[in-house]
Design a protein around this motif. Structure first.
Motif, PDB file in Angstrom:
ATOM      1  N   LEU A 285     121.837 -20.596  24.961  1.00 20.16           N
ATOM      2  CA  LEU A 285     122.658 -19.566  24.331  1.00 20.16           C
ATOM      3  C   LEU A 285     123.217 -20.420  22.837  1.00 20.16           C
ATOM      4  O   LEU A 285     123.155 -21.584  22.772  1.00 20.16           O
ATOM      5  CB  LEU A 285     124.006 -19.557  25.207  1.00 20.16           C
ATOM      6  N   PHE A 286     123.393 -19.467  22.208  1.00 17.53           N
ATOM      7  CA  PHE A 286     124.071 -19.928  20.953  1.00 17.53           C
ATOM      8  C   PHE A 286     124.747 -18.537  20.091  1.00 17.53           C
ATOM      9  O   PHE A 286     124.471 -17.728  20.421  1.00 17.53           O
ATOM     10  CB  PHE A 286     123.177 -20.530  19.831  1.00 17.53           C
ATOM     11  N   TRP A 287     125.588 -18.927  19.119  1.00 18.60           N
ATOM     12  CA  TRP A 287     126.555 -17.863  18.580  1.00 18.60           C
ATOM     13  C   TRP A 287     126.439 -18.028  17.171  1.00 18.60           C
ATOM     14  O   TRP A 287     126.298 -19.053  16.529  1.00 18.60           O
ATOM     15  CB  TRP A 287     127.861 -18.192  18.950  1.00 18.60           C
ATOM     16  N   VAL A 288     126.351 -16.659  16.770  1.00 20.89           N
ATOM     17  CA  VAL A 288     125.978 -16.641  15.077  1.00 20.89           C
ATOM     18  C   VAL A 288     127.134 -15.555  14.582  1.00 20.89           C
ATOM     19  O   VAL A 288     127.663 -14.760  15.296  1.00 20.89           O
ATOM     20  CB  VAL A 288     124.633 -16.019  14.810  1.00 20.89           C
ATOM     21  N   ILE A 289     127.626 -15.945  13.083  1.00 19.44           N
ATOM     22  CA  ILE A 289     128.681 -15.161  12.976  1.00 19.44           C
ATOM     23  C   ILE A 289     127.995 -13.962  12.040  1.00 19.44           C
ATOM     24  O   ILE A 289     126.929 -14.342  11.381  1.00 19.44           O
ATOM     25  CB  ILE A 289     129.470 -16.253  11.497  1.00 19.44           C
TER      26      ILE A 289
ATOM     27  N   ALA B 143     137.348 -20.639  11.905  1.00 17.65           N
ATOM     28  CA  ALA B 143     136.234 -19.970  12.564  1.00 17.65           C
ATOM     29  C   ALA B 143     135.569 -20.760  13.624  1.00 17.65           C
ATOM     30  O   ALA B 143     135.005 -20.324  14.427  1.00 17.65           O
ATOM     31  CB  ALA B 143     135.397 -19.229  11.530  1.00 17.65           C
ATOM     32  N   GLU B 144     135.613 -21.919  13.413  1.00 19.48           N
ATOM     33  CA  GLU B 144     134.863 -22.949  14.413  1.00 19.48           C
ATOM     34  C   GLU B 144     136.040 -23.901  14.957  1.00 19.48           C
ATOM     35  O   GLU B 144     137.042 -24.251  14.459  1.00 19.48           O
ATOM     36  CB  GLU B 144     134.100 -23.749  13.808  1.00 19.48           C
ATOM     37  N   GLN B 145     135.922 -24.292  16.261  1.00 17.53           N
ATOM     38  CA  GLN B 145     136.579 -25.232  16.971  1.00 17.53           C
ATOM     39  C   GLN B 145     136.202 -26.612  16.661  1.00 17.53           C
ATOM     40  O   GLN B 145     135.155 -26.920  17.465  1.00 17.53           O
ATOM     41  CB  GLN B 145     136.937 -24.888  18.476  1.00 17.53           C
ATOM     42  N   LEU B 146     136.575 -27.180  15.793  1.00 16.33           N
ATOM     43  CA  LEU B 146     135.831 -28.566  15.273  1.00 16.33           C
ATOM     44  C   LEU B 146     136.017 -29.637  16.230  1.00 16.33           C
ATOM     45  O   LEU B 146     137.501 -29.935  16.725  1.00 16.33           O
ATOM     46  CB  LEU B 146     136.331 -28.801  13.738  1.00 16.33           C
ATOM     47  N   PRO B 147     135.011 -30.573  16.481  1.00 15.78           N
ATOM     48  CA  PRO B 147     135.316 -31.527  17.465  1.00 15.78           C
ATOM     49  C   PRO B 147     136.087 -32.710  16.962  1.00 15.78           C
ATOM     50  O   PRO B 147     135.784 -32.934  15.821  1.00 15.78           O
ATOM     51  CB  PRO B 147     133.795 -31.904  17.829  1.00 15.78           C
TER      52      PRO B 147
ATOM     53  N   ASN C  10     150.808  -6.920  16.744  1.00 23.13           N
ATOM     54  CA  ASN C  10     151.555  -7.901  16.781  1.00 23.13           C
ATOM     55  C   ASN C  10     151.446  -8.958  15.505  1.00 23.13           C
ATOM     56  O   ASN C  10     152.073 -10.128  15.383  1.00 23.13           O
ATOM     57  CB  ASN C  10     151.661  -9.108  17.959  1.00 23.13           C
ATOM     58  N   GLY C  11     150.834  -8.253  14.339  1.00 21.29           N
ATOM     59  CA  GLY C  11     150.779  -8.748  13.119  1.00 21.29           C
ATOM     60  C   GLY C  11     149.380  -9.849  12.864  1.00 21.29           C
ATOM     61  O   GLY C  11     149.525 -10.281  11.948  1.00 21.29           O
ATOM     62  N   TYR C  12     148.567  -9.759  14.043  1.00 23.25           N
ATOM     63  CA  TYR C  12     147.416 -10.713  13.968  1.00 23.25           C
ATOM     64  C   TYR C  12     146.319  -9.847  13.092  1.00 23.25           C
ATOM     65  O   TYR C  12     146.431  -8.557  13.014  1.00 23.25           O
ATOM     66  CB  TYR C  12     146.947 -11.317  14.940  1.00 23.25           C
ATOM     67  N   PHE C  13     145.227 -10.451  12.474  1.00 20.73           N
ATOM     68  CA  PHE C  13     144.194  -9.493  11.878  1.00 20.73           C
ATOM     69  C   PHE C  13     142.947 -10.580  12.489  1.00 20.73           C
ATOM     70  O   PHE C  13     142.909 -11.572  12.794  1.00 20.73           O
ATOM     71  CB  PHE C  13     144.247  -9.719  10.336  1.00 20.73           C
ATOM     72  N   LEU C  14     141.739  -9.530  12.417  1.00 19.17           N
ATOM     73  CA  LEU C  14     140.360 -10.004  12.736  1.00 19.17           C
ATOM     74  C   LEU C  14     139.914 -11.124  11.726  1.00 19.17           C
ATOM     75  O   LEU C  14     139.830 -10.504  10.652  1.00 19.17           O
ATOM     76  CB  LEU C  14     139.500  -8.953  13.121  1.00 19.17           C
ATOM     77  N   TYR C  15     139.682 -12.427  12.050  1.00 21.90           N
ATOM     78  CA  TYR C  15     139.410 -13.019  10.988  1.00 21.90           C
ATOM     79  C   TYR C  15     137.668 -13.250  10.897  1.00 21.90           C
ATOM     80  O   TYR C  15     137.180 -13.071   9.749  1.00 21.90           O
ATOM     81  CB  TYR C  15     139.856 -14.559  11.270  1.00 21.90           C
ATOM     82  N   THR C  16     137.156 -13.223  11.836  1.00 24.84           N
ATOM     83  CA  THR C  16     135.676 -13.220  12.093  1.00 24.84           C
ATOM     84  C   THR C  16     135.441 -12.844  13.473  1.00 24.84           C
ATOM     85  O   THR C  16     135.822 -13.017  14.016  1.00 24.84           O
ATOM     86  CB  THR C  16     134.854 -14.427  11.598  1.00 24.84           C
TER      87      THR C  16
END
Length: 241
Positions: free
Chosen positions: A237-241, A162-166, A112-118
């Motif tokens: 838990l934590f997430w890394v790019i 890439a981040e959901q900023l608060p 549907n036209g989206y691409f993987l950003y990160t």
């Protein structure tokens, strides 16, 4: 899009999809506290068809989008509709799962036209019974006088796609709970970490060192302090790019 005015609207839409009893495909984690903040800030919307509902959190330059669908086919139809109805908006979707488990979902978005950003990898750490405090006088808890500077650093150095900023209100909550640590040098914030403790799990939400002060072990000091602050939990838990 319809603006959401209460948590009940969100619950009703989720239950409506579940009531089909065909299946449930979603990237939404129901967080009442966070949703209430977004509702009060008037940045949360929804759009629904018979078999799917989308929730939109409005940001400065894009929307974070969450979906609840009764089937993968309905998700495909819904994404196609969004593309045609709101073709002037930038939508960012998080796809949660393993590489193999999320392959079909990723392919639907690409079609549907989206691409993987990160991509982000979730890291998990079991708690040691002898977590040691980092005896570093440069690290302290944030207070409300630090709020504007932290907010500026987040929006200057973090990627909104890439981040959901608060929101400022979310930062206030972390400050009040002593869940926001600062690394101070010459009276300036040169690093910070923001975390949550939920049940027996601690989550590292944001971890930052100013680019001009990297490779000085500031990040590792903040990370060790995060480990210590979560010493009463069972895992971190934590997430890394």
């Amino acid at each position: 899009m319809i603006k959401i005015s209460s948590l009940d609207q969100i619950r009703e839409e989720i239950n409506r999809i579940r009531d089909f009893k065909k299946g449930y495909f979603s990237n939404l984690f129901f967080d009442a506290e966070k949703f209430n903040l977004w509702i009060k800030s008037e940045i949360l919307y929804f759009y629904q068809t018979n078999e799917i509902v989308f929730f939109f959190k409005k940001n400065a330059s894009c929307y974070n989008v969450y979906y609840c669908s009764e089937s993968i086919e309905s998700l495909n139809k819904g994404i196609f509709l969004l593309k045609n109805i709101y073709n002037d908006r930038i939508f960012v979707f998080d796809i949660v799962g393993t590489d193999s488990g999320s392959e079909e979902t990723c392919q639907i978005f690409k079609t549907n036209g989206y691409f993987l950003y990160t991509s982000l990898n979730r890291m998990s750490r079991l708690i040691s019974s002898k977590e040691k405090s980092d005896e570093n006088d440069s690290i302290r808890f944030a207070d409300h006088t630090d709020l504007n500077e932290i907010h500026t650093l987040l929006y200057e150095y973090f990627d909104e796609y890439a981040e959901q900023l608060p929101l400022v209100e979310e930062l206030n909550t972390w400050i009040e709970r002593n869940h926001l640590l600062l690394y101070i040098e010459n009276k300036q914030i040169i690093g910070f970490s923001i975390f949550d403790i939920i049940g027996m799990t601690s989550y590292l939400r944001y971890w930052f060192v100013h680019p001009m002060h990297r490779n000085k072990k500031i990040g590792s000091s903040l990370l060790r302090r995060f480990f210590y602050e979560g010493r009463e939990t069972k895992r971190q838990l934590f997430w890394v790019i």
